[in-house]
Enzyme design. Structure first.
Site, PDB file in Angstrom:
ATOM      1  N   GLY A 139       0.802  -1.218   0.000  1.00  0.00           N
ATOM      2  CA  GLY A 139       0.000   0.000   0.000  1.00  0.00           C
ATOM      3  C   GLY A 139       0.834   1.267   0.000  1.00  0.00           C
ATOM      4  N   LEU A 140       2.068   1.168  -0.481  1.00  0.00           N
ATOM      5  CA  LEU A 140       2.984   2.319  -0.584  1.00  0.00           C
ATOM      6  C   LEU A 140       3.085   3.115   0.721  1.00  0.00           C
ATOM      7  CD1 LEU A 140       2.136   3.673  -4.157  1.00  0.00           C
ATOM      8  CD2 LEU A 140       4.184   2.452  -3.445  1.00  0.00           C
ATOM      9  N   CYS A 185       0.246   2.956 -10.227  1.00  0.00           N
ATOM     10  CA  CYS A 185      -0.523   3.451  -9.091  1.00  0.00           C
ATOM     11  C   CYS A 185      -1.980   3.583  -9.493  1.00  0.00           C
ATOM     12  CB  CYS A 185      -0.021   4.823  -8.651  1.00  0.00           C
ATOM     13  SG  CYS A 185       1.589   4.814  -7.890  1.00  0.00           S
ATOM     14  N   THR A 241      14.120  -7.903  -4.571  1.00  0.00           N
ATOM     15  CA  THR A 241      13.749  -8.940  -3.603  1.00  0.00           C
ATOM     16  C   THR A 241      14.960  -9.634  -2.998  1.00  0.00           C
ATOM     17  OG1 THR A 241      11.687  -9.292  -4.823  1.00  0.00           O
ATOM     18  CG2 THR A 241      12.359 -11.023  -3.314  1.00  0.00           C
TER      19      THR A 241
END
Length: 330
Positions: A77-78, A135, A274
């Site tokens: 969710g930034l 977004c 990652t």
């Protein structure tokens, strides 16, 4: 070989010249302070910040991360402190450390993207701006800007108009589209100097114990080695259509050979994401391995390897002759 990479890995992203092509992927390096515990950040080609928005955000409730085979699924969710705190606390720290910094920005409207670029216009130490168009657009029922060429282009035009003239602007694109080449072309036509390929892919996992989605957000962004073939394909296709447009390749890079694959497909730089979660020093290691891979193939400059996979069969890049041993003095 020395832990420091050689001059053969120097690269350029348009007007932005970098000592090497290894960056961090946005959202995976924290504020920079976290990674600085493990290595000197100036050893990176550049540090890419977590996407900054106008207001502070807590992000989605937990659980918002789950592991999948060869990957990581996240629905963060930034979260972030907002542009005010970023400019007061986080960016000055990076500048003090002499870290080359690419600022990632995100917004829910074209106006928010433009305002963020305007806030960065007179800030020193910003090497480039990465525009995260993956977004949700609140003005278009939450559809992603990066899903539509016209929507993505409107964001890039706003950022280009508001940003400091000469600041390199990169559009970060998502792969979950019908025609990523068409969206890339629209972004470049709208003023993007380069492209970051790719963002995470939309995915989902269900917990077999609770029998419910593993993430509170239901779906999330898949990253890690599982998406590398998709990312390489996107880089290859876009480079074929836009051979002079600089590309930052992202998606499951964990080794120097992974990085080389992206470069051969057409990327001039790569971003490690990652892999940092289980190996915080992956950036310098990937760089060292990439340098060794180029040397083993007698490729004298990284630029000679960019897009090499597009060359006809039998093409041989400029070679570096092995150094002859010095003759013993009598």
């Amino acid at each position: 070989m020395s832990d420091r990479a050689s001059g053969r890995v120097r690269t350029a992203l348009g007007a932005l010249e970098l000592p090497n092509p290894v960056l961090t992927a946005s959202g995976c390096g924290g504020t920079g302070r976290e990674l600085a515990q493990f290595f000197d950040l100036t050893r990176l080609g550049a540090f890419v910040t977590t996407s900054v928005m106008s207001q502070a955000r807590a992000g989605r409730p937990t659980p918002r991360v789950t592991e999948t085979p060869s990957g990581l699924l996240t629905a963060m969710g930034l979260p972030g402190p907002g542009i005010e705190t970023f400019l007061e606390r986080d960016l000055p720290w990076l500048i003090e450390q002499d870290v080359r910094t690419i600022v990632s920005i995100a917004g829910n409207s074209v106006e928010e993207f433009g305002d963020l670029a305007r806030r960065l216009r007179h800030v020193p130490g910003v090497a480039a701006i990465e525009v995260n168009v993956a977004c949700p657009n609140v003005e278009d029922r939450g559809r992603m800007f990066g899903w539509h060429p016209s929507a993505a282009a409107s964001v890039l035009r706003a950022v280009r108009a508001a940003a400091r003239p000469g600041t390199p602007i990169f559009a970060k694109l998502a792969p979950d589209v019908t025609d990523i080449v068409g969206i890339a072309l629209a972004c470049v036509d709208a003023g993007a100097d380069g492209l970051t390929l790719i963002n995470t892919m939309d995915g989902m996992a269900i917990d077999p114990h609770s029998l419910r989605p593993a993430l509170t957000g239901v779906s999330g962004g898949l990253s890690g080695p599982a998406i590398r073939p998709v990312a390489v394909r996107c880089v290859y296709q876009v480079h074929a259509a836009l051979p002079t447009t600089p590309i930052i390749g992202v998606g499951g890079i964990a080794t120097g050979l992974d990085a080389l694959e992206f470069i051969l497909a057409g990327a001039s730089a790569v971003a490690v994401g990652t892999a940092l979660f289980h190996d915080p020093a992956a950036g310098p290691r990937v760089l060292r391995e990439l340098d060794e891979a180029l040397a083993a193939r007698r490729i004298g400059r990284l630029a000679d390897a960019v897009g090499l996979a597009h060359k006809p069969a039998g093409y041989v890049p400029p070679q570096v002759r092995p150094q002859e041993p010095e003759k013993e003095k009598l």
